[in-house]
Design an enzyme around this catalytic site. Structure first.
Site, PDB file in Angstrom:
ATOM      1  N   TYR A 170       0.846  -1.193   0.000  1.00 55.75           N
ATOM      2  CA  TYR A 170       0.000   0.000   0.000  1.00 55.75           C
ATOM      3  C   TYR A 170       0.884   1.246   0.000  1.00 55.75           C
ATOM      4  CZ  TYR A 170      -3.784  -3.116   1.431  1.00 55.75           C
ATOM      5  OH  TYR A 170      -4.709  -4.125   1.493  1.00 55.75           O
ATOM      6  N   HIS A 203      -5.875   2.201  -1.334  1.00 54.06           N
ATOM      7  CA  HIS A 203      -5.909   0.835  -1.859  1.00 54.06           C
ATOM      8  C   HIS A 203      -4.483   0.361  -2.098  1.00 54.06           C
ATOM      9  CE1 HIS A 203     -10.188   0.608  -2.412  1.00 54.06           C
ATOM     10  NE2 HIS A 203     -10.184   1.802  -2.952  1.00 54.06           N
ATOM     11  N   LYS A 210      -3.831  -4.159  -9.610  1.00 59.32           N
ATOM     12  CA  LYS A 210      -2.562  -3.886  -8.946  1.00 59.32           C
ATOM     13  C   LYS A 210      -1.463  -4.080  -9.987  1.00 59.32           C
ATOM     14  CE  LYS A 210      -4.889  -4.325  -5.050  1.00 59.32           C
ATOM     15  NZ  LYS A 210      -5.955  -3.412  -5.478  1.00 59.32           N
TER      16      LYS A 210
END
Lengths: 292, 488
Positions: A220, A228, A259
């Site tokens: 993070y 997020h 991600k």
């Protein structure tokens, strides 16, 4: 909170090879000052039938425990042995001190319960009175505190309260506190991904277990309360051959959870005098889908 | 498991609580010193008050930011979240006198409960259809039976009349720890022996003496409530009850995390019976039916020999074929797995891939002694220390579960084909635990050989009648059947 931040020593309880922290102030401290949020694993006594909010203790990675010890802000304590030996041979003064602190806690608890009860009773009375005239305007102002009070006190009838007042409520403290001695540091075996962990932590990234997204770590850009995860990270050996398919699977997986896939490794040193977290020798790459 | 991190337990705590706790939650540090007294009260008020302000409506409040942009608003929001977390988690468990349940830690009381006794008990229980009790692992005695007694704890039956603490409920470490965590149990450390604290029931002969012994502790208990022992913290409970796998009277942290996770979600769990010490017995039991299936298999080989392929030449004999059935049967060279009620491999599951818990869905009628067969069988493994199970490991694990074919109503329905395949004939759940984050995976014994598609190709004409309007493309979807029509 009250103790000065500078000399705070976080007690990391090592129980059956796992690293746990039980003190809420310690938890808040390492979160604020050392970028470690770890995972809440305990049941919340306030709401024990849900899995969304969890409570103490938090479980640390071995990496996190090592980092705190290396920074000299925490120590490892063998809690199982400490507790057993201490409880088995407890001398009278320390037992008394422990029980005294419990008693004050119980008295405080009683005060709070009484106050909440009085509040809710007052509210009930005023409601009954106000029912005849009109809707009371005071409700909107008092809802917040009274909601909680209502929850505590509804089952108890006034007659019972008088009887119950004789006996103080029992209290289960979360951490053992002063009763047990300070443990002496034990060696921590860290996995080989430790350098990557230390590297990311130093740059202000917060890390939680990778199982959520399928890597070694979820990374993070700040406290997970606000952000997020941006990366899912894997650690490799410096000379390790990485199968092309690993890159494709991990990259693909990362993309599907929005991600970016991050991989890092530490260059080994020939002589053994370098620090374990040799930060300067860590290289990190991100892999993204070209989308062509 | 959610793929986005919105569902991280603590993440939402922030927003919600900051709303619930209101503006008084954050007091600037500079003013803290001035308002020392007020601050103090607020501290212990939050420590004992059950703030139930966390609710589903408030969970999603406040969007997360993409990254830090250094604004004060952002900093303030974060600080509020952290403060709210701190306030909420500094709650101390309080037991009101009317629902106070006390347990005592007696780790060695059942230590010399011998295996034979336990085995005898197990057999006794099997007659009565009672689940195994794991007596040696029971370390916490409940003073009075509480609400949770119908789901947790066990009394140990068949004990001598003069044994202290007879008829009391005993808890397994995970049961005790879960109750402590949720604030339903107060664990105490005893400073006296069992004999003094739980004197045996009065017997007609020795009434007077025992009667005296019974009165004494009561009198002293009034004088000093901490005479017999003192309460333990949650931390101490963890230290005493959590241990490595296989330690008597302890539970591993991973198993406990899984246990409490499912308990919180409302499932009922019991420890699975430990594997029988003598595997040979079990083998002997299995043998006769197994040879039967082998015999059947041999017969099937013999009868199948007519179709057995030539050592060379085409698999499918040239000739006139009026149905697909005969062709596919000639092509079936490789034997298929056929699930049977008897487990195919006689090996015992190896740690860590063993069945650790039996799990039931929440049901009102469920009790610890009377319940239907489990809904799920769970094995708990650590994410960092375990590899993907090998074929042998997973087979042994799956074979340790009972035969559970899919719903018989699904049989023969084309539409349920995938549901049948997915359900399998036996299944087991594996809980993968990574430092408190748990992932559940289901492994099932699939049987594709049980779902042959080729018999359908022959009846194609009939089923296709209704679909004719779909045209050729539509038909092509069922793969090999695409060549159909030729026979007509």
């Amino acid at each position: 909170m009250a103790t000065s931040v500078a000399d705070r020593q976080v007690r990391i309880s090592k129980i059956a090879g796992r690293y746990l922290v039980f003190d809420i102030d310690d938890v808040a401290y390492i979160r604020r000052h050392h970028g470690i949020c770890a995972v809440f694993t305990g049941t919340m006594p306030q709401n024990p039938t849900q899995n969304v909010f969890l409570g103490l203790p938090i479980e640390l990675y071995a990496e996190e425990a090592r980092l705190l010890v290396d920074k000299k802000v925490g120590y490892i304590a063998d809690d199982a042995n400490d507790h057993l030996s201490r409880l088995k041979s407890l001398d009278e003064p320390s037992r008394k001190a422990y029980l005294q602190s419990l008693k004050t806690q119980r008295k405080n608890a009683q005060l709070v319960i009484d106050e909440a009860r009085a509040q809710s009773q007052a509210k009930h009375k005023s409601k009954r009175k106000d029912k005849a005239p009109k809707l009371e305007p005071s409700e909107s102002t008092s809802t917040k505190e009274d909601d909680t009070g209502l929850f505590d006190a509804t089952p108890a009838k006034p007659a019972q309260v008088v009887v119950a007042k004789q006996a103080l409520p029992a209290v289960t403290p979360t951490s053992t506190g002063q009763l047990i001695s300070k443990g002496d540091g034990a060696a921590i075996q860290v996995p080989k991904s430790y350098p990557l962990y230390a590297y990311l932590n130093k740059r202000g990234y917060f890390i939680t277990p990778g199982l959520r997204f399928g890597g070694d770590y979820s990374v993070y850009p700040g406290d997970p309360f606000r952000y997020h995860a941006h990366f899912m990270a894997n650690s490799y050996g410096w000379d390790e051959q990485i199968p092309m398919l690993d890159i494709v699977t991990s990259g693909r997986l990362g993309t599907s959870v929005k991600k970016s896939f991050l991989m890092g490794a530490q260059q080994p040193v020939d002589d053994d005098n370098g620090d374990a977290a040799g930060d300067s020798r860590v290289r990190v790459f991100c892999i993204e889908w070209a989308g062509m | 498991m959610p793929l986005d991190d919105d569902d991280i337990p603590t993440a939402a705590l922030a927003a919600s609580v900051s709303v619930a706790a209101g503006a008084d939650a954050e007091i600037p540090t500079a003013e803290e010193a001035l308002e020392e007294e007020a601050q103090d009260f607020r501290l212990f008020a939050t420590a004992f008050r059950k703030n139930t302000g966390i609710s589903a409506q408030t969970i999603r409040r406040g969007e997360k930011d993409f990254e830090s942009h250094g604004t004060r608003a952002q900093e303030k929001a974060l600080e509020q979240s952290r403060q709210a977390m701190q306030d909420h988690l500094s709650y101390t468990r309080v037991h009101l006198p009317q629902n106070w349940a006390r347990g005592w830690y007696f780790p060695d009381w059942w230590a010399d409960f011998t295996e034979e006794e336990e085995l005898q008990q197990q057999q006794l229980h099997q007659k009565e259809k009672r689940p195994p009790a794991h007596v040696r692992d029971r370390v916490v005695i409940l003073e009075t039976s509480s609400n949770s007694s119908s789901n947790l704890g066990r009394t140990v039956t068949g004990q001598a009349k003069d044994r202290p603490g007879r008829g009391k409920d005993w808890l397994l470490p995970e049961e005790a720890l879960f109750l402590i965590e949720r604030g339903s149990l107060d664990l105490w450390w005893p400073m006296r022996g069992m004999e003094e604290m739980f004197p045996p029931e009065k017997q007609p002969g020795a009434e007077e003496e025992v009667g005296k012994a019974d009165e004494q502790p009561k009198a002293t208990a009034e004088a000093d409530e901490y005479e017999m022992g003192f309460p333990l913290s949650v931390q101490a409970a963890y230290a005493l009850l959590v241990g490595n796998d296989g330690e008597r009277g302890k539970v591993s942290l991973q198993k406990f995390q899984m246990y409490s996770n499912l308990k919180r979600a409302g499932f009922n769990l019991l420890r699975a019976p430990s594997p029988p010490p003598s595997t040979q017995q079990a083998m002997a039991l299995q043998k006769p039916p197994q040879s039967n299936t082998i015999w059947q298999w041999l017969v099937s080989l013999l009868t199948g020999a007519n179709h057995s392929p030539q050592p060379y030449g085409p698999l499918v004999k040239p000739g006139l074929h009026r149905s697909y059935n005969t062709i596919y049967q000639q092509m079936a060279v490789i034997p298929r797995h056929k699930p049977s009620e008897q487990p195919s491999c006689a090996e015992q599951p190896q740690a860590p891939f063993e069945i650790h818990y039996h799990v039931w869905k929440a049901a009102a009628k469920w009790t610890k002694l009377r319940h239907p067969p489990p809904d799920f069988y769970i094995s708990v493994v650590d994410a960092q220390q375990t590899d993907v199970p090998s074929y042998e490991e997973i087979t042994a694990l799956i074979d340790a579960t009972p035969y559970a074919p899919s719903n018989p109503d699904w049989a023969g329905q084309h539409g349920r084909l995938y549901a049948r395949l997915k359900h399998g004939h036996r299944n087991v759940l594996i809980a993968v635990v990574d430092h408190g984050v748990i992932n559940y995976m289901r492994f099932a014994e699939g049987a594709f050989g049980e779902e042959p598609l080729f018999p359908r190709f022959d009846t194609r004409g009939a089923t296709r009648g209704g679909k004719r309007g779909g045209g050729r493309n539509h038909r092509g979807k069922s793969g090999r059947g695409g060549r159909g029509g030729r026979g007509r």
